[in-house]
Motif scaffolding. Structure first.
Motif, short mmCIF file in Angstrom:
data_model
loop_
_atom_site.label_atom_id
_atom_site.label_comp_id
_atom_site.label_asym_id
_atom_site.label_seq_id
_atom_site.Cartn_x
_atom_site.Cartn_y
_atom_site.Cartn_z
N ARG A 178 0.86 -1.18 0.00
CA ARG A 178 0.00 0.00 0.00
C ARG A 178 0.89 1.23 0.00
N HIS A 179 0.68 2.10 -0.99
CA HIS A 179 1.48 3.32 -1.12
C HIS A 179 0.57 4.53 -1.05
N THR A 180 0.94 5.50 -0.22
CA THR A 180 0.22 6.77 -0.12
C THR A 180 1.26 7.88 -0.10
N SER A 181 1.09 8.90 -0.95
CA SER A 181 2.04 10.00 -0.96
C SER A 181 1.36 11.27 -1.44
N GLY A 182 1.94 12.38 -1.04
CA GLY A 182 1.51 13.69 -1.50
C GLY A 182 2.73 14.48 -1.95
N TYR A 183 2.55 15.39 -2.90
CA TYR A 183 3.71 16.10 -3.42
C TYR A 183 3.34 17.55 -3.74
N LEU A 184 4.38 18.36 -3.80
CA LEU A 184 4.25 19.78 -4.10
C LEU A 184 5.32 20.14 -5.12
N ILE A 185 4.91 20.87 -6.18
CA ILE A 185 5.83 21.32 -7.23
C ILE A 185 5.72 22.83 -7.34
N ALA A 186 6.87 23.50 -7.40
CA ALA A 186 6.89 24.96 -7.57
C ALA A 186 8.00 25.32 -8.55
N GLU A 187 7.67 26.19 -9.53
CA GLU A 187 8.64 26.67 -10.51
C GLU A 187 8.52 28.19 -10.59
N TYR A 188 9.67 28.86 -10.71
CA TYR A 188 9.64 30.33 -10.76
C TYR A 188 10.70 30.83 -11.72
N ASP A 189 10.29 31.76 -12.62
CA ASP A 189 11.22 32.39 -13.55
C ASP A 189 11.84 33.60 -12.85
N ILE A 190 13.06 33.43 -12.36
CA ILE A 190 13.75 34.52 -11.68
C ILE A 190 14.03 35.65 -12.65
N THR A 191 14.52 35.30 -13.84
CA THR A 191 14.69 36.23 -14.96
C THR A 191 14.23 35.49 -16.21
N PRO A 192 14.15 36.16 -17.35
CA PRO A 192 13.78 35.42 -18.58
C PRO A 192 14.74 34.28 -18.91
N GLN A 193 15.99 34.35 -18.38
CA GLN A 193 16.96 33.30 -18.68
C GLN A 193 17.14 32.31 -17.52
N LEU A 194 16.74 32.65 -16.33
CA LEU A 194 17.03 31.83 -15.15
C LEU A 194 15.74 31.33 -14.51
N GLN A 195 15.67 30.01 -14.32
CA GLN A 195 14.47 29.39 -13.73
C GLN A 195 14.89 28.46 -12.59
N ALA A 196 14.15 28.53 -11.49
CA ALA A 196 14.38 27.64 -10.36
C ALA A 196 13.13 26.82 -10.11
N SER A 197 13.31 25.59 -9.74
CA SER A 197 12.17 24.73 -9.43
C SER A 197 12.52 23.80 -8.29
N GLY A 198 11.50 23.40 -7.57
CA GLY A 198 11.66 22.46 -6.47
C GLY A 198 10.42 21.61 -6.32
N GLU A 199 10.61 20.42 -5.87
CA GLU A 199 9.47 19.54 -5.59
C GLU A 199 9.83 18.63 -4.43
#
Length: 552
Positions: free
Chosen positions: A196-217
């Motif tokens: 039995r598997h149960t999980s929850g997740y969160l994803i966030a992405e942000y364009d710091i500048t038009p050339q630079l992007q950060a993401s985390g999950e």
């Protein structure tokens, strides 16, 4: 094209039980000896698999976000009855039986397993992962799997019986095959593993500048396992050699385990130019704690393992050139395993085969490597693609206690110590290459595509794969050779129709591609010196084929 090899290994001294090389590069063992099924007088039934797979996928756009749902269902049943020892020729010392209707087998090992598996999964996600600026998603996943098997596999050996039972007391005309017929169908014991598997997740992405992007999950999960370990079938023979009804000695085990874990991932992307992407990422993977239940165990603790942790650090680039006619990608990665799960084969007088497999967490290992990928449009119709991977996979902390001569001899080292009241050898394989991992791998494909008359298209493909040698166990004493394989196909398609002509293993190479090791069941007790056997599997021979497809 399976081969059977066995060798002895005692504190570094090796003597071959068959006239082929016992250490070093794994070799094909010559002819394959496969018996007929004594119950039918025909070839063993082999394997049967029946599956039902269904899925339902849907999206609803709420404006500010999208709701997505994935539902999956799988139901599978399988039957396997096969000659498991690849042994169909008498060997000394045996009592040759009177010629009869059965092969004069001095030993027989039959795999007879029926399995069932059901899996149901449901994932739901809410979020907006398109557009610029800030993107996000939250989701949950649940899945359950119920797997069960009935194991009626049987091992009958005249080798071990000749030791405690004088040959003169064997029934007239005895052979392992005749005994299988006399026993008939044998009911096995039930095994199962419910997950039995149960999980929850969160994803966030942000364009710091038009050339630079950060993401985390990050994913928070829980996996729970429930097991039933069944018992092995015992042939059950009297002291005078008489065949008695088979029994299921011993006890069953019903352990359970659960693991709560978190698995984060962080990525940074940078695009200095339109056709260039630079990235770096850090991620964590977890294999939850559990029990290995692919075989019968005499002590449930022999099959128990703790969670295995993997951290992966990666950096790379993706580029496009010449108006996207040429793509070049590359990446460097460093992976670190903690509490790596491994299996150890040790002599065990409790086992009918004289050996048992222990599951252990053997410390740490690391993998450093890089990948290079290329795809080029040479002409309007011809494309060349390829990828190269280099790995440096090593054990860095694999110190484990052992009292098994086989393990100690394989490691080549021993530091005497104690575990409780028992004196043991602490052995390690530090600095040796991880088993089943190749240092070098290369794939290349030359493809041709063109439009013919009347709406038909022609696609052709020639592909090659290379893989360097791999060791089959942590001691690095035996390895699989480097191998090159070439496949080709030509495909004609139009609308819903497709005709494909193909050939696999174009060069008809016959090198060993995989192998597995285990204790040798054809040795009388007590096992001294310890014996290890390995079965090798060469590639399938060159095959030509024709496929006809119609979409409706």
């Amino acid at each position: 094209r399976r081969r059977h090899t066995r060798f002895r290994n005692v504190t570094g001294v090796q003597t071959c039980a068959l006239p082929i090389s016992q250490l070093g590069e794994a070799q094909n063992g010559g002819k394959v000896y496969l018996s007929v099924d004594p119950l039918t007088g025909k070839d063993y039934e082999g394997g049967k698999l029946k599956t039902t797979i269904a899925s339902l996928v849907g999206d609803v756009d709420l404006g500010f976000a999208k709701v997505s749902s994935w539902t999956g269902y799988t139901d599978a049943t399988a039957l396997s009855r096969a000659d498991a020892d690849f042994y169909a020729a008498p060997a000394a010392p045996v009592k040759v039986p009177v010629v009869g209707n059965y092969e004069p087998l001095s030993a027989a090992q039959v795999t007879d397993i029926a399995t069932k598996a059901k899996q149901l999964s449901q994932e739901i996600r809410l979020g907006r992962l398109e557009g610029e600026g800030f993107r996000w998603a939250v989701g949950a996943l649940y899945w359950k799997e119920d797997y069960s098997s009935v194991n009626a596999s049987l091992f009958i050996s005249g080798f071990s019986r000749n030791a405690p039972i004088p040959a003169a007391t064997f029934p007239a005309g005895w052979s392992a095959a005749a005994e299988i017929v006399a026993r008939g169908t044998i009911p096995g014991d039930l095994n199962y593993r419910n997950t039995r598997h149960t999980s929850g997740y969160l994803i966030a992405e942000y364009d710091i500048t038009p050339q630079l992007q950060a993401s985390g999950e990050i994913r928070y999960g829980r996996e729970k396992f429930e097991y039933l370990f069944g018992r092995a079938v015992s042939p059950n023979v009297s002291a005078t050699g008489a065949v008695l009804p088979a029994t299921l000695p011993g006890v069953t085990f019903s352990p359970s385990s659960s693991t709560n874990y978190s698995a984060p991932k962080f990525t940074l992307n940078y695009k200095p130019e339109k056709d260039v992407l630079l990235y770096g990422s850090v991620s964590k993977g977890v294999k939850p704690a559990g029990f290995l239940n692919v075989g019968v165990v005499l002590d449930v603790n022999d099959a128990k393992y703790k969670p295995e942790i993997l951290w992966n650090y990666e950096g790379g680039f993706k580029t496009s050139w010449m108006n996207d006619r040429l793509r070049l990608n590359g990446a460097y990665f460093h992976m670190k395993y903690t509490d790596r799960i491994n299996q150890l084969l040790v002599p065990d007088s409790r086992s009918p085969q004289g050996t048992s497999t222990l599951v252990v967490n053997t410390g740490e290992a690391k993998v450093d490597g890089f990948e290079l990928e290329m795809a080029a449009s040479l002409t309007e119709h011809v494309t060349l693609s390829g990828a190269y991977t280099y790995l440096d996979p090593k054990f860095v902390d694999s110190r484990v206690p052992s009292v098994a001569a086989l393990t100690i001899a394989g490691s080549g080292n021993c530091t005497v110590g104690t575990v409780g009241p028992q004196t043991v050898c602490f052995t390690d394989t530090n600095g040796k290459q991880l088993e089943q991992s190749a240092k070098n791998a290369l794939v290349a494909t030359l493809a041709y595509d063109t439009e013919l008359s009347d709406g038909w298209r022609l696609n052709g493909e020639l592909s090659a794969q290379y893989r360097s040698k791999r060791f089959i166990s942590p001691d690095n004493r035996i390895w699989l050779p480097s191998i090159t394989n070439v496949d080709a196909q030509v495909r004609f398609n139009k609308d819903n129709y497709a005709v494909t002509v193909y050939v696999t293993n174009l060069l008809d190479q016959d090198k060993v591609t995989s192998a597995q090791s285990y204790g040798d069941p054809f040795i009388a007790f007590p096992v001294s010196p310890p014996v290890l056997a390995y079965t090798t599997y060469p590639s399938d021979p060159r095959q030509f084929g024709l496929r006809l497809n119609y979409k409706f």
